[in-house]
Design a protein around this motif. Structure first.
Motif, PDB file in Angstrom:
ATOM      1  N   TRP A  29      46.935  62.176  48.418  1.00 64.54           N
ATOM      2  CA  TRP A  29      45.540  62.032  47.979  1.00 64.54           C
ATOM      3  C   TRP A  29      45.161  60.563  48.042  1.00 64.54           C
ATOM      4  CZ3 TRP A  29      43.128  65.830  44.176  1.00 64.54           C
ATOM      5  CH2 TRP A  29      43.673  67.099  44.345  1.00 64.54           C
ATOM      6  N   PHE A  30      44.055  60.258  48.700  1.00 60.57           N
ATOM      7  CA  PHE A  30      43.628  58.882  48.901  1.00 60.57           C
ATOM      8  C   PHE A  30      42.126  58.771  48.671  1.00 60.57           C
ATOM      9  CE2 PHE A  30      47.344  59.757  51.417  1.00 60.57           C
ATOM     10  CZ  PHE A  30      48.173  58.690  51.115  1.00 60.57           C
ATOM     11  N   ALA A  31      41.692  57.593  48.278  1.00 60.06           N
ATOM     12  CA  ALA A  31      40.269  57.363  48.021  1.00 60.06           C
ATOM     13  C   ALA A  31      39.461  57.486  49.313  1.00 60.06           C
ATOM     14  CB  ALA A  31      40.063  55.988  47.394  1.00 60.06           C
ATOM     15  N   SER A  32      40.052  57.098  50.435  1.00 56.89           N
ATOM     16  CA  SER A  32      39.366  57.166  51.726  1.00 56.89           C
ATOM     17  C   SER A  32      40.418  57.108  52.830  1.00 56.89           C
ATOM     18  CB  SER A  32      38.407  55.980  51.878  1.00 56.89           C
ATOM     19  OG  SER A  32      39.146  54.771  51.906  1.00 56.89           O
ATOM     20  N   ASN A  33      39.969  57.320  54.046  1.00 60.96           N
ATOM     21  CA  ASN A  33      40.886  57.211  55.179  1.00 60.96           C
ATOM     22  C   ASN A  33      41.358  55.767  55.324  1.00 60.96           C
ATOM     23  OD1 ASN A  33      42.208  58.682  57.324  1.00 60.96           O
ATOM     24  ND2 ASN A  33      41.030  57.366  58.713  1.00 60.96           N
ATOM     25  N   GLU A  34      40.475  54.814  55.027  1.00 57.10           N
ATOM     26  CA  GLU A  34      40.848  53.393  55.086  1.00 57.10           C
ATOM     27  C   GLU A  34      41.936  53.078  54.060  1.00 57.10           C
ATOM     28  OE1 GLU A  34      37.577  54.446  54.847  1.00 57.10           O
ATOM     29  OE2 GLU A  34      37.247  54.228  57.004  1.00 57.10           O
ATOM     30  N   ALA A  35      41.824  53.666  52.861  1.00 57.38           N
ATOM     31  CA  ALA A  35      42.842  53.452  51.826  1.00 57.38           C
ATOM     32  C   ALA A  35      44.190  53.992  52.294  1.00 57.38           C
ATOM     33  CB  ALA A  35      42.430  54.117  50.521  1.00 57.38           C
ATOM     34  N   PHE A  36      44.183  55.165  52.942  1.00 59.13           N
ATOM     35  CA  PHE A  36      45.424  55.721  53.485  1.00 59.13           C
ATOM     36  C   PHE A  36      46.022  54.783  54.523  1.00 59.13           C
ATOM     37  CE2 PHE A  36      47.211  57.984  57.187  1.00 59.13           C
ATOM     38  CZ  PHE A  36      48.427  58.344  56.633  1.00 59.13           C
ATOM     39  N   GLU A  37      45.196  54.343  55.485  1.00 59.60           N
ATOM     40  CA  GLU A  37      45.688  53.476  56.558  1.00 59.60           C
ATOM     41  C   GLU A  37      46.249  52.168  55.991  1.00 59.60           C
ATOM     42  OE1 GLU A  37      46.108  54.329  59.635  1.00 59.60           O
ATOM     43  OE2 GLU A  37      44.993  56.200  59.590  1.00 59.60           O
ATOM     44  N   SER A  38      45.583  51.602  55.002  1.00 60.29           N
ATOM     45  CA  SER A  38      46.039  50.354  54.386  1.00 60.29           C
ATOM     46  C   SER A  38      47.374  50.548  53.676  1.00 60.29           C
ATOM     47  CB  SER A  38      44.979  49.858  53.402  1.00 60.29           C
ATOM     48  OG  SER A  38      45.469  48.787  52.647  1.00 60.29           O
ATOM     49  N   GLN A  39      47.477  51.619  52.887  1.00 65.20           N
ATOM     50  CA  GLN A  39      48.728  51.884  52.162  1.00 65.20           C
ATOM     51  C   GLN A  39      49.860  52.204  53.133  1.00 65.20           C
ATOM     52  OE1 GLN A  39      48.341  54.637  48.843  1.00 65.20           O
ATOM     53  NE2 GLN A  39      46.239  53.923  48.500  1.00 65.20           N
ATOM     54  N   LEU A  40      49.547  52.920  54.195  1.00 64.92           N
ATOM     55  CA  LEU A  40      50.553  53.244  55.203  1.00 64.92           C
ATOM     56  C   LEU A  40      51.068  51.960  55.861  1.00 64.92           C
ATOM     57  CD1 LEU A  40      51.978  55.609  56.676  1.00 64.92           C
ATOM     58  CD2 LEU A  40      50.155  55.483  58.375  1.00 64.92           C
ATOM     59  N   ALA A  41      50.157  51.054  56.220  1.00 66.12           N
ATOM     60  CA  ALA A  41      50.541  49.795  56.860  1.00 66.12           C
ATOM     61  C   ALA A  41      51.393  48.931  55.932  1.00 66.12           C
ATOM     62  CB  ALA A  41      49.296  49.031  57.301  1.00 66.12           C
ATOM     63  N   ASP A  42      51.148  49.012  54.625  1.00 65.83           N
ATOM     64  CA  ASP A  42      51.910  48.222  53.651  1.00 65.83           C
ATOM     65  C   ASP A  42      53.215  48.895  53.227  1.00 65.83           C
ATOM     66  OD1 ASP A  42      49.916  46.320  53.707  1.00 65.83           O
ATOM     67  OD2 ASP A  42      48.930  47.019  51.874  1.00 65.83           O
ATOM     68  N   GLY A  43      53.521  50.061  53.804  1.00 64.51           N
ATOM     69  CA  GLY A  43      54.762  50.766  53.472  1.00 64.51           C
ATOM     70  C   GLY A  43      54.739  51.404  52.096  1.00 64.51           C
TER      71      GLY A  43
END
Length: 154
Positions: free
Chosen positions: A17-31
């Protein structure tokens, strides 16, 4: 709120569950996105259809004339997936055993030789300690515990 179907490189499927697709991409990039089963951070987003909650938008006459429910799909419900069954089993082991930490080998020996009462224990042991316990006829089994189960969920 975005609910995404995710999968780790080991094939474990889970939901995020993520606030937005951008939040998912950011968290994914940060591991920061990891598999709850194996803690793998190599995660891919699966294709999924959007879910729309429209409530009961049908008129009463239309509801009465609706066709019979379709046959159950061949897809396995999430509650009975191998990952879900494994997580339930691990939770049960955690609930019914005492964590003795790095004293595991000593505690297992004390119970085996009757120096202390038998009880369910879990903890950490090195490969050498585990092999020594097995050589002594003391049954042990490795149980990897996902990081998500080691802490309370917020």
């Amino acid at each position: 709120m975005k609910v995404l179907d995710l999968r780790c490189s080991h094939g474990h499927g889970f939901e995020g569950w993520f606030a937005s697709n951008e939040a998912f991409e950011s968290q994914l990039a940060d591991g920061l996105v990891e598999c709850p089963v194996c803690a793998d951070t190599r995660i891919v987003k699966l294709l999924s259809a959007p879910r729309l909650n429209l409530g009961n938008a049908k008129a009463p006459a239309e509801t009465a004339a609706s066709p019979a429910p379709a046959a159950p799909s061949a897809q396995v419900p999430a509650e009975s997936s191998p990952e879900a069954r494994w997580m339930r089993a691990v939770r049960e082991v955690l609930a019914k055993t005492e964590d003795v930490g790095d004293r595991f080998a000593d505690e297992a020996r004390k119970m085996h030789y009757g120096e202390t009462e038998e009880r369910g224990i879990r903890g950490q042991a090195t490969r050498e300690q585990t092999e020594a316990l097995l050589d002594e006829g003391i049954p042990v089994m490795p149980l990897p515990i996902p990081a998500a189960l080691k802490e309370t969920l917020q």
